[in-house]
Scaffold this motif. Structure first.
Motif, PDB file in Angstrom:
ATOM      1  N   LYS A  99     -49.465  34.513  83.181  1.00 12.19           N
ATOM      2  CA  LYS A  99     -50.528  34.689  82.795  1.00 12.19           C
ATOM      3  C   LYS A  99     -51.122  35.385  83.852  1.00 12.19           C
ATOM      4  N   THR A 100     -50.791  35.603  84.696  1.00 11.76           N
ATOM      5  CA  THR A 100     -52.211  36.773  85.941  1.00 11.76           C
ATOM      6  C   THR A 100     -50.321  37.578  86.641  1.00 11.76           C
ATOM      7  N   ASP A 101     -50.905  38.398  87.274  1.00 13.12           N
ATOM      8  CA  ASP A 101     -49.966  39.736  87.429  1.00 13.12           C
ATOM      9  C   ASP A 101     -50.177  39.473  89.719  1.00 13.12           C
ATOM     10  N   TRP A 102     -48.634  38.500  88.986  1.00 14.55           N
ATOM     11  CA  TRP A 102     -48.318  37.353  90.404  1.00 14.55           C
ATOM     12  C   TRP A 102     -48.660  38.738  92.478  1.00 14.55           C
ATOM     13  N   SER A 103     -48.186  39.847  91.883  1.00 11.32           N
ATOM     14  CA  SER A 103     -47.933  41.322  92.935  1.00 11.32           C
ATOM     15  C   SER A 103     -49.536  41.311  93.726  1.00 11.32           C
ATOM     16  N   LEU A 104     -50.324  40.648  92.550  1.00 13.56           N
ATOM     17  CA  LEU A 104     -51.735  41.434  93.842  1.00 13.56           C
ATOM     18  C   LEU A 104     -52.531  40.370  93.855  1.00 13.56           C
ATOM     19  N   TRP A 105     -51.530  39.063  94.069  1.00 12.21           N
ATOM     20  CA  TRP A 105     -51.896  37.404  94.945  1.00 12.21           C
ATOM     21  C   TRP A 105     -51.587  37.621  96.288  1.00 12.21           C
ATOM     22  N   ILE A 106     -53.025  37.397  97.002  1.00  9.04           N
ATOM     23  CA  ILE A 106     -52.343  37.099  98.387  1.00  9.04           C
ATOM     24  C   ILE A 106     -53.015  36.051  99.001  1.00  9.04           C
ATOM     25  N   ILE A 107     -51.139  35.082  99.604  1.00  5.56           N
ATOM     26  CA  ILE A 107     -51.766  33.875  99.860  1.00  5.56           C
ATOM     27  C   ILE A 107     -51.678  34.148 101.377  1.00  5.56           C
ATOM     28  N   TYR A 108     -52.831  32.565 101.862  1.00  3.07           N
ATOM     29  CA  TYR A 108     -53.199  32.108 103.199  1.00  3.07           C
ATOM     30  C   TYR A 108     -52.764  30.574 103.434  1.00  3.07           C
ATOM     31  N   PHE A 109     -52.406  30.420 104.250  1.00  2.00           N
ATOM     32  CA  PHE A 109     -52.343  28.290 104.100  1.00  2.00           C
ATOM     33  C   PHE A 109     -53.833  28.018 105.303  1.00  2.00           C
ATOM     34  N   GLY A 110     -54.583  27.054 104.249  1.00  2.00           N
ATOM     35  CA  GLY A 110     -56.328  26.829 104.989  1.00  2.00           C
ATOM     36  C   GLY A 110     -56.110  25.957 106.321  1.00  2.00           C
ATOM     37  N   ASP A 111     -54.679  25.238 106.582  1.00  2.00           N
ATOM     38  CA  ASP A 111     -53.910  24.973 107.534  1.00  2.00           C
ATOM     39  C   ASP A 111     -52.691  24.811 107.887  1.00  2.00           C
ATOM     40  N   GLU A 112     -52.176  24.579 108.806  1.00  2.00           N
ATOM     41  CA  GLU A 112     -50.062  24.168 109.197  1.00  2.00           C
ATOM     42  C   GLU A 112     -50.139  22.985 110.385  1.00  2.00           C
ATOM     43  N   ARG A 113     -49.030  22.327 110.322  1.00  2.00           N
ATOM     44  CA  ARG A 113     -48.924  21.900 111.828  1.00  2.00           C
ATOM     45  C   ARG A 113     -47.699  22.419 112.317  1.00  2.00           C
ATOM     46  N   ILE A 114     -47.558  22.583 113.447  1.00  2.00           N
ATOM     47  CA  ILE A 114     -47.132  23.345 114.689  1.00  2.00           C
ATOM     48  C   ILE A 114     -45.813  22.353 114.199  1.00  2.00           C
ATOM     49  N   VAL A 115     -44.730  23.170 113.142  1.00  2.00           N
ATOM     50  CA  VAL A 115     -43.637  22.248 113.005  1.00  2.00           C
ATOM     51  C   VAL A 115     -42.638  23.990 112.637  1.00  2.00           C
ATOM     52  N   SER A 116     -41.472  23.514 113.046  1.00  2.00           N
ATOM     53  CA  SER A 116     -40.615  24.179 111.879  1.00  2.00           C
ATOM     54  C   SER A 116     -40.665  24.372 110.444  1.00  2.00           C
ATOM     55  N   LEU A 117     -41.049  26.041 109.942  1.00  2.00           N
ATOM     56  CA  LEU A 117     -41.466  26.199 108.666  1.00  2.00           C
ATOM     57  C   LEU A 117     -40.471  25.488 107.489  1.00  2.00           C
TER      58      LEU A 117
END
Ligand code: 6PG
Length: 251
Positions: free
Chosen positions: A62-80
């Motif tokens: 339903k959308t062109d995912w290749s034009l999405w840019i993903i960020y993270f509003g916060d993250e814990r300082i742990v291994s990914l």
């Protein structure tokens, strides 16, 4: 005129389907007008249902995912790879299931270990991701946020210096009172409030006082303090609260 809307649902599933519909619609509007959709994902457990739904067969085309840019509003300082990582949650429930373009997922460099270094690096990379000339505070299209029972959002915790930060987009924070007790990085309030739209997702009786404070501006407890989330008031953007019915009973 920016809108401020409350959407109430009988279940987290129903809430998540409605949010998915609105996100896909906004993504396609952003893509048609600016050729890109910049979204910051929320951490915690509430958005997992939404991530599973929006990456399901119902929406995958339903959308062109290749034009999405993903960020993270916060993250814990742990291994990914750590189950406490917000990236790990999003990877499992969304990122691995949709055809995003290589390089369009901006993952905080938690391997830098020092939370101040992670925050500084992330800010630089966020700013560099805005190739077009724009305002001093870059404007994301949509920021998804959760709500903690203590009224926090992202990793903006009560009483922390991060609440007063006005110079940066991203800062570090020591743990709040809710688990996990690890250092974090978080978007700052000015960066969040510069967004074209903020969408809160909240569910669960334990958040009733926090929601009432965040949405209606009532003291969260006998201290008289307001929920941190009440400070999320987009300057020119829209603010949508998606909640399940136990939160929007008579205030
Ligand atoms: C975090 C989250 C946090 C979360 C709330 C609600 O990293 O802790 O970003 O802000 O959204 O704590 O969490 P739940 O959805 O698990 O209740």
């Amino acid at each position: 005129m920016a809108k401020r809307l409350l959407h109430t649902y009988v279940s987290l599933t129903e809430l998540s389907f409605a949010a998915a519909e609105q996100i896909i619609q906004q993504a396609n509007q952003s893509i048609s007008s600016r050729g890109v959709f910049r979204i910051a994902l929320a951490g915690g457990s509430t958005p997992r249902v939404l991530y599973e739904i929006i990456s399901s067969d119902k929406y995958i085309d339903k959308t062109d995912w290749s034009l999405w840019i993903i960020y993270f509003g916060d993250e814990r300082i742990v291994s990914l790879a750590d189950e406490r990582s917000n990236y790990a949650t999003a990877k499992r429930s969304l990122l691995d299931k949709v055809p995003l373009k290589e390089g369009n997922i901006y993952i905080p460099s938690v391997d830098l270990i020092d939370s101040k270094a992670v925050a500084t690096d992330y800010e630089t990379r966020i700013r560099d991701s805005f190739t077009e000339e724009g305002p001093t505070t870059p404007q994301l299209d949509l920021i998804l946020l959760g709500l903690g029972s203590d009224g926090h959002t992202a990793s903006l915790f009560p009483g922390k210096a991060s609440l007063k930060e006005v110079r940066y987009l991203v800062v570090d924070s020591t743990p709040g009172i809710l688990p996990p007790p690890v250092n974090r990085i978080t978007f700052t309030l000015p960066f969040i409030n510069a967004s074209r739209r903020v969408m809160f997702l909240a569910s669960g009786e334990d958040k009733l006082n926090a929601f009432r404070s965040a949405y209606y501006g009532k003291p969260i407890d006998s201290s008289g303090h307001l929920a941190v989330a009440y400070s999320v008031q987009p300057t020119n953007g829209d603010l949508d609260w998606f909640v399940t019915k136990e939160l929007s009973s008579d205030e």
